[in-house]
Design a protein around this motif. Structure first.
Motif, mmCIF file in Angstrom:
data_model
loop_
_atom_site.group_PDB
_atom_site.id
_atom_site.type_symbol
_atom_site.label_atom_id
_atom_site.label_comp_id
_atom_site.label_asym_id
_atom_site.label_seq_id
_atom_site.Cartn_x
_atom_site.Cartn_y
_atom_site.Cartn_z
ATOM 1 N N HIS A 40 3.720 -3.236 -5.959
ATOM 2 C CA HIS A 40 3.986 -2.029 -6.220
ATOM 3 C C HIS A 40 4.652 -1.076 -7.538
ATOM 4 N N VAL A 41 3.823 -2.057 -8.302
ATOM 5 C CA VAL A 41 3.772 -1.778 -9.791
ATOM 6 C C VAL A 41 2.619 -0.969 -9.990
ATOM 7 N N LEU A 42 1.604 -2.134 -9.601
ATOM 8 C CA LEU A 42 0.423 -1.058 -9.179
ATOM 9 C C LEU A 42 0.323 0.303 -8.813
ATOM 10 N N ALA A 43 0.736 1.020 -7.199
ATOM 11 C CA ALA A 43 1.488 1.624 -7.161
ATOM 12 C C ALA A 43 2.182 2.938 -7.433
ATOM 13 N N GLN B 155 0.792 -18.612 0.558
ATOM 14 C CA GLN B 155 2.212 -18.031 1.135
ATOM 15 C C GLN B 155 3.053 -17.637 0.016
ATOM 16 N N LEU B 156 3.518 -17.697 -1.012
ATOM 17 C CA LEU B 156 3.669 -17.423 -1.925
ATOM 18 C C LEU B 156 3.092 -15.752 -2.730
ATOM 19 N N ALA B 157 1.339 -16.902 -2.649
ATOM 20 C CA ALA B 157 0.762 -15.731 -3.441
ATOM 21 C C ALA B 157 0.909 -14.176 -1.919
ATOM 22 N N ALA B 158 1.322 -14.281 -1.050
ATOM 23 C CA ALA B 158 1.548 -13.683 -0.698
ATOM 24 C C ALA B 158 3.033 -12.174 -0.515
ATOM 25 N N VAL B 159 3.634 -13.047 -1.300
ATOM 26 C CA VAL B 159 5.601 -12.673 -1.502
ATOM 27 C C VAL B 159 4.735 -11.882 -3.157
ATOM 28 N N GLU C 226 2.626 0.145 2.392
ATOM 29 C CA GLU C 226 1.288 0.472 1.325
ATOM 30 C C GLU C 226 1.526 -0.711 -0.098
ATOM 31 N N SER C 227 2.849 -1.517 -0.538
ATOM 32 C CA SER C 227 2.772 -2.907 -1.321
ATOM 33 C C SER C 227 2.086 -4.039 0.004
ATOM 34 N N ASP C 228 1.985 -4.065 1.291
ATOM 35 C CA ASP C 228 1.797 -4.306 1.675
ATOM 36 C C ASP C 228 0.096 -4.524 1.916
#
Length: 268
Positions: free
Chosen positions: A130-133, A119-123, A191-193
């Motif tokens: 956000h950074v990669l995009a 779950q923490l990995a999901a966040v 998009e970040s999701d």
């Protein structure tokens, strides 16, 4: 004369734009270089570390670092980040963030909601997304274009001296008071999701955990989330539905990762 000056300013700003594609194929107009954004991210993170209480418990830091290392291991070198800095902040806020240049912050409050590493990995995957995009660059570029009279920033982004510091901090997703995250737009959040879901799956974290995480986030909000059209975030329901639609592809990536021996043993 005034109209002419505005037109000339607009043309100058447009001339400085670089049209590029996000990881999902969305067209973006970016006005800042990767070096500029990395400098801004580093300076902002340094200021946060001076003002926020940092967790020193090695057990907590190793746990969060283990997840972050697994998530960022698949990030291509073309993003210019050789090593990601990960800091856990002692705060009840249910939040995390990532900044250009390779900086990740996680609040202890989030760890009360994200009950396991998946779950923490999901966040964290979402925030790295956000950074990669280039979402911070995209928002700063939009702010710069729409506020014609804003002072043109220097490449060094001297945060101590610029007059419009608040604008730059908001562009990074940070509030004027550090620790308060400013949401990106709904399109960027969605998009970040998608990017984050793929990142966690490639790292060997269970993609389904993203759905259970947002269900837990909805419960933690106590039903106080505003209607979707009044919020820059997608509604929890919309977010869960979108994640579910992308789950099949993510599970395929997860299966490949596990077959390759990737199943991080991150424990608190």
């Amino acid at each position: 004369m005034k109209k002419t000056l505005i037109a000339l300013t607009a043309l100058t700003l447009l001339g400085g734009c670089q049209l590029t594609k996000s990881p999902t194929g969305r067209t973006q107009a970016l006005m800042y270089s990767n070096a500029d954004m990395s400098n801004l991210g580093a300076q902002s993170f340094d200021e946060m570390k001076k003002k926020e209480k940092i967790v020193t418990d090695p057990r907590v830091n190793n746990y969060v670092g283990c997840i972050a290392n697994a998530i960022t291991a698949s990030v291509d070198n073309s993003y210019g980040v050789n090593e990601w800095e990960v800091i856990v902040f002692d705060s009840p806020q249910i939040n995390a963030f990532a900044l250009p240049g390779g900086h990740i912050g996680v609040y202890t409050g989030l760890m009360n909601v994200a009950k396991n590493a998946d779950q923490l990995a999901a966040v964290m995957g979402h925030e790295v997304g956000h950074v990669l995009a280039n979402h911070s660059n995209e928002r700063l570029s939009r702010n710069k274009f729409t506020s014609m009279g804003m002072q043109v920033a220097n490449g060094a982004f001297d945060l101590a001296g610029i007059e419009n510091k608040k604008i730059y901090m908001q562009g990074l997703g940070l509030g004027a008071q550090y620790g308060v995250a400013m949401p990106f737009g709904r399109k960027q959040e969605s998009e970040s999701d998608k990017i984050g879901l793929d990142l966690m799956a490639k790292a060997g974290f269970k993609p389904e955990a993203s759905v259970s995480l947002w269900q837990a986030m909805a419960k933690a909000s106590g039903g106080n989330q505003p209607m979707e059209f009044l919020s820059t975030h997608p509604s929890n329901e919309r977010r869960i539905n979108d994640l579910t639609k992308n789950m099949s592809a993510a599970n395929a990536l997860y299966t490949q990762a596990v077959s390759a021996g990737k199943r991080p043993n991150c424990k608190l």
